[in-house]
Design an enzyme around this catalytic site. Sequence first.
Site, PDB file in Angstrom:
ATOM      1  N   HIS A 188       0.826  -1.218   0.000  1.00  0.00           N
ATOM      2  CA  HIS A 188       0.000   0.000   0.000  1.00  0.00           C
ATOM      3  C   HIS A 188       0.854   1.259   0.000  1.00  0.00           C
ATOM      4  O   HIS A 188       0.431   2.299  -0.487  1.00  0.00           O
ATOM      5  CB  HIS A 188      -0.949  -0.009   1.197  1.00  0.00           C
ATOM      6  CG  HIS A 188      -2.094  -0.940   0.991  1.00  0.00           C
ATOM      7  ND1 HIS A 188      -2.125  -2.196   1.525  1.00  0.00           N
ATOM      8  CD2 HIS A 188      -3.217  -0.818   0.250  1.00  0.00           C
ATOM      9  CE1 HIS A 188      -3.232  -2.797   1.140  1.00  0.00           C
ATOM     10  NE2 HIS A 188      -3.918  -1.987   0.365  1.00  0.00           N
ATOM     11  N   ARG A 295     -10.030   5.474  -1.257  1.00  0.00           N
ATOM     12  CA  ARG A 295      -9.605   4.571  -0.173  1.00  0.00           C
ATOM     13  C   ARG A 295      -9.810   5.290   1.162  1.00  0.00           C
ATOM     14  O   ARG A 295      -8.886   5.894   1.708  1.00  0.00           O
ATOM     15  CB  ARG A 295      -8.131   4.192  -0.348  1.00  0.00           C
ATOM     16  CG  ARG A 295      -7.842   3.252  -1.523  1.00  0.00           C
ATOM     17  CD  ARG A 295      -6.364   2.909  -1.583  1.00  0.00           C
ATOM     18  NE  ARG A 295      -6.070   1.741  -2.378  1.00  0.00           N
ATOM     19  CZ  ARG A 295      -5.666   1.784  -3.659  1.00  0.00           C
ATOM     20  NH1 ARG A 295      -5.524   2.928  -4.283  1.00  0.00           N
ATOM     21  NH2 ARG A 295      -5.407   0.662  -4.297  1.00  0.00           N
ATOM     22  N   ARG A 332     -15.119   3.868  -0.991  1.00  0.00           N
ATOM     23  CA  ARG A 332     -14.997   2.526  -0.433  1.00  0.00           C
ATOM     24  C   ARG A 332     -14.975   2.660   1.085  1.00  0.00           C
ATOM     25  O   ARG A 332     -14.194   3.454   1.626  1.00  0.00           O
ATOM     26  CB  ARG A 332     -13.707   1.868  -0.922  1.00  0.00           C
ATOM     27  CG  ARG A 332     -13.464   0.533  -0.249  1.00  0.00           C
ATOM     28  CD  ARG A 332     -12.301  -0.186  -0.841  1.00  0.00           C
ATOM     29  NE  ARG A 332     -11.037   0.330  -0.351  1.00  0.00           N
ATOM     30  CZ  ARG A 332      -9.855  -0.142  -0.742  1.00  0.00           C
ATOM     31  NH1 ARG A 332      -9.783  -1.094  -1.647  1.00  0.00           N
ATOM     32  NH2 ARG A 332      -8.743   0.356  -0.254  1.00  0.00           N
ATOM     33  N   GLU A 431     -12.142  -8.932  -4.768  1.00  0.00           N
ATOM     34  CA  GLU A 431     -10.700  -9.048  -4.532  1.00  0.00           C
ATOM     35  C   GLU A 431     -10.337 -10.325  -3.794  1.00  0.00           C
ATOM     36  O   GLU A 431      -9.215 -10.479  -3.309  1.00  0.00           O
ATOM     37  CB  GLU A 431     -10.148  -7.793  -3.834  1.00  0.00           C
ATOM     38  CG  GLU A 431     -10.966  -7.316  -2.660  1.00  0.00           C
ATOM     39  CD  GLU A 431     -10.523  -5.979  -2.108  1.00  0.00           C
ATOM     40  OE1 GLU A 431      -9.437  -5.494  -2.427  1.00  0.00           O
ATOM     41  OE2 GLU A 431     -11.293  -5.407  -1.318  1.00  0.00           O
ATOM     42  N   ASN A 454      -5.019  -5.972  -6.825  1.00  0.00           N
ATOM     43  CA  ASN A 454      -3.874  -6.094  -5.919  1.00  0.00           C
ATOM     44  C   ASN A 454      -4.102  -7.243  -4.938  1.00  0.00           C
ATOM     45  O   ASN A 454      -3.256  -8.116  -4.768  1.00  0.00           O
ATOM     46  CB  ASN A 454      -3.655  -4.792  -5.132  1.00  0.00           C
ATOM     47  CG  ASN A 454      -3.501  -3.597  -6.035  1.00  0.00           C
ATOM     48  OD1 ASN A 454      -3.197  -3.753  -7.203  1.00  0.00           O
ATOM     49  ND2 ASN A 454      -3.746  -2.408  -5.530  1.00  0.00           N
ATOM     50  N   ASP A 455      -5.253  -7.226  -4.295  1.00  0.00           N
ATOM     51  CA  ASP A 455      -5.533  -8.315  -3.356  1.00  0.00           C
ATOM     52  C   ASP A 455      -5.899  -9.590  -4.087  1.00  0.00           C
ATOM     53  O   ASP A 455      -5.514 -10.675  -3.658  1.00  0.00           O
ATOM     54  CB  ASP A 455      -6.649  -7.906  -2.381  1.00  0.00           C
ATOM     55  CG  ASP A 455      -6.084  -7.119  -1.224  1.00  0.00           C
ATOM     56  OD1 ASP A 455      -5.101  -7.584  -0.631  1.00  0.00           O
ATOM     57  OD2 ASP A 455      -6.593  -6.028  -0.941  1.00  0.00           O
ATOM     58  N   ARG A 465       1.549  -9.942  -0.865  1.00  0.00           N
ATOM     59  CA  ARG A 465       1.983  -8.816  -1.711  1.00  0.00           C
ATOM     60  C   ARG A 465       3.088  -7.984  -1.068  1.00  0.00           C
ATOM     61  O   ARG A 465       3.737  -7.167  -1.704  1.00  0.00           O
ATOM     62  CB  ARG A 465       0.770  -7.940  -2.106  1.00  0.00           C
ATOM     63  CG  ARG A 465       0.113  -7.200  -0.979  1.00  0.00           C
ATOM     64  CD  ARG A 465      -1.262  -6.668  -1.375  1.00  0.00           C
ATOM     65  NE  ARG A 465      -1.288  -5.254  -1.686  1.00  0.00           N
ATOM     66  CZ  ARG A 465      -2.401  -4.525  -1.816  1.00  0.00           C
ATOM     67  NH1 ARG A 465      -3.589  -5.084  -1.705  1.00  0.00           N
ATOM     68  NH2 ARG A 465      -2.348  -3.244  -2.084  1.00  0.00           N
ATOM     69  N   CYS A 502     -10.001  -1.398 -10.308  1.00  0.00           N
ATOM     70  CA  CYS A 502      -9.369  -0.277  -9.615  1.00  0.00           C
ATOM     71  C   CYS A 502      -8.022  -0.660  -9.006  1.00  0.00           C
ATOM     72  O   CYS A 502      -7.354   0.173  -8.411  1.00  0.00           O
ATOM     73  CB  CYS A 502     -10.296   0.316  -8.561  1.00  0.00           C
ATOM     74  SG  CYS A 502     -10.716  -0.846  -7.266  1.00  0.00           S
TER      75      CYS A 502
HETATM   76  C1  PEP Z   1      -6.911  -3.887  -4.591  1.00  0.00           C
HETATM   77  O1  PEP Z   1      -6.801  -4.779  -3.752  1.00  0.00           O
HETATM   78  O2  PEP Z   1      -6.616  -4.020  -5.799  1.00  0.00           O
HETATM   79  C2  PEP Z   1      -7.417  -2.561  -4.191  1.00  0.00           C
HETATM   80  C3  PEP Z   1      -7.756  -1.645  -5.057  1.00  0.00           C
HETATM   81  O3  PEP Z   1      -7.446  -2.309  -2.860  1.00  0.00           O
HETATM   82  P1  PEP Z   1      -6.126  -1.975  -2.001  1.00  0.00           P
HETATM   83  O4  PEP Z   1      -4.959  -1.897  -2.942  1.00  0.00           O
HETATM   84  O5  PEP Z   1      -6.387  -0.714  -1.294  1.00  0.00           O
HETATM   85  O6  PEP Z   1      -6.047  -3.148  -1.085  1.00  0.00           O
HETATM   86 MG    MG Z   2      -7.641  -4.479  -1.790  1.00  0.00          MG
END
Ligand code: PEP
Ligand code: MG
Length: 541
Positions: A188, A295, A332, A431, A454-455, A465, A502
């Site tokens: 993050h 976020r 979110r 996710e 990402n998740d 990650r 996203c």
């Molecule tokens: C993701 O997981 O892709 C996402 C947009 O949320 P974050 O990166 O804040 O976990």
């Molecule tokens: Mg996420």
Amino acid sequence: MITLTGKKVSEGIAVGKLSFYKRDAREVRRIYVKDVEKEIQRFLKARQKAVTELKMLYDTAAKEVGDANAAIFEMQQMILEDQEFVDSVNSIIVEEKLNAEYAIQMVAEKYITGEISKEINLAQGHEIDVKDVASRVLRILSRSWKDKMLMDEPFILAAGELYPSEAVQLDKSKVLGFVTRYGTINSHTAVLARTKGIPSVIGLGEALKKDYDGKTIIVDGYEGKIYIEPDYTTLTKMKQKQDANVTQVKSLERLKGKENVTQSGQKIDVCANIGSREDIESVIRSDAGGIGLFRSEFLYMENGVKLPTEEQQFQVYKLAAESMGIKKVVIRTADLGGEKRADCLDVGKEMNPSMGMRGIRISLEKEEVFKTQLRAILRASVYGNISIMFPMITAMEEVTKARIILEAAKRELKAEKTPFDPEIAVGVMIETPAAVMISGELAREVDFFSIGTNDLTQFTLGMDRQNAKLGKYYNTRHSALLKMIRIIANNVHLEGKKISICGDLAADLDLTEFFIQIGIDELSVAPNQVLALRKKIREIQ
Ligand code: PEP
Ligand code: MG
């Protein structure tokens, strides 16, 4: 000149003096001070602030875990209020003419060994508390981020690792770039650096030495390199690169106001991701079609030990809504947990935080905190085009429960005659692999979807990650992931709903054509990536 190579996280060139962030209490140095009176005042002020923080921590903990468990914070306050503690620190400052940090460290050690405060015996069996208290005061003394950013010349920040709660507070006008020894490009912190458009290189390892503090460096965020005390030729080359970048950014400006449409006429929306009030301005400048992901958890992370109030949150959401006009703003709900720790909402220690109390799970456990946020979002909904999105969904029951709380918030506002949009759209993040598999059912229940790649990547691959060692295995374009995205798009479209991406993959220009082909409706990226993505879309046949 010394050249170090790390991993590129956020593009751009930055030139400035390196300043090491001191978080670690072990780094306390023994420094002679001329003005002892000023030093005493520094100590007393920091001590007072620490007492206030502990009082707040006590109140929060008492509510959540009961008086008995909260008593530890009371005990810590007693240490700070103990006259012997205060006198001992003061006397080291006055008699030895030493800095407050060093004096506190020495007194804490004496406390632990029982050399002082024997009568009240406060410290016995409470070594951890004494250390905790000392590091709290030391942290306050070590000039907070905000102070540092207010007072210093713009600089390049260096750290062992930078936590997301710290990265969110980076003021772009003061922090020209940042470099770290550790960290991963999918964390993050990295996401925040890209959102804010701060050039950064991470994972430089131990080669990033403290001795470089104060030296001029260049951060080359394109190549993942840094140059310490650069020679004239490198400086000139990098300045040229920086100028070329400025020219390129300027040339993208001509795309403002243009459509995100391929040569054959296929359209896709391009929105921007934000993490704080400060990012709203960059979204406006980027000409994005709206805010595809706000976020909101960062509002909690930058608020210290106190939860952000309904009014505080309302003001930020309202500003986002008003600034975007008719364009959408997807808020979110707080996706805390994992590495996104907030002092105001402690979820306790976990063995495997990224698979622990996270996102909607926390919100459903802390119903009142969740309802406060929903009330703030609802109140702001009359000022623009706001929708709500729930993070980390794994089951339909979570959506059902979240909606029950949303309805309760609506009923409260109605009874208070506070205006809100009763038809506010509700969406979910996809996710987790579980959410992918039930995306068809979810599509019958909610209004829209956004894929958090990402998740979804970390859970699909079963790879953290955050773990730098996994870098070479961490394939963000893994075919399993691309297949999942296709499945989600199909399921969602069958129900006539919309799907966006996203996560960071949305900005992967090698995949733009694939996303358009499978009918993704929207891509939401960091504000400074919007126009480059538009350019890519317009070049596709
Ligand atoms: C993701 O997981 O892709 C996402 C947009 O949320 P974050 O990166 O804040 O976990
Ligand atoms: Mg996420």
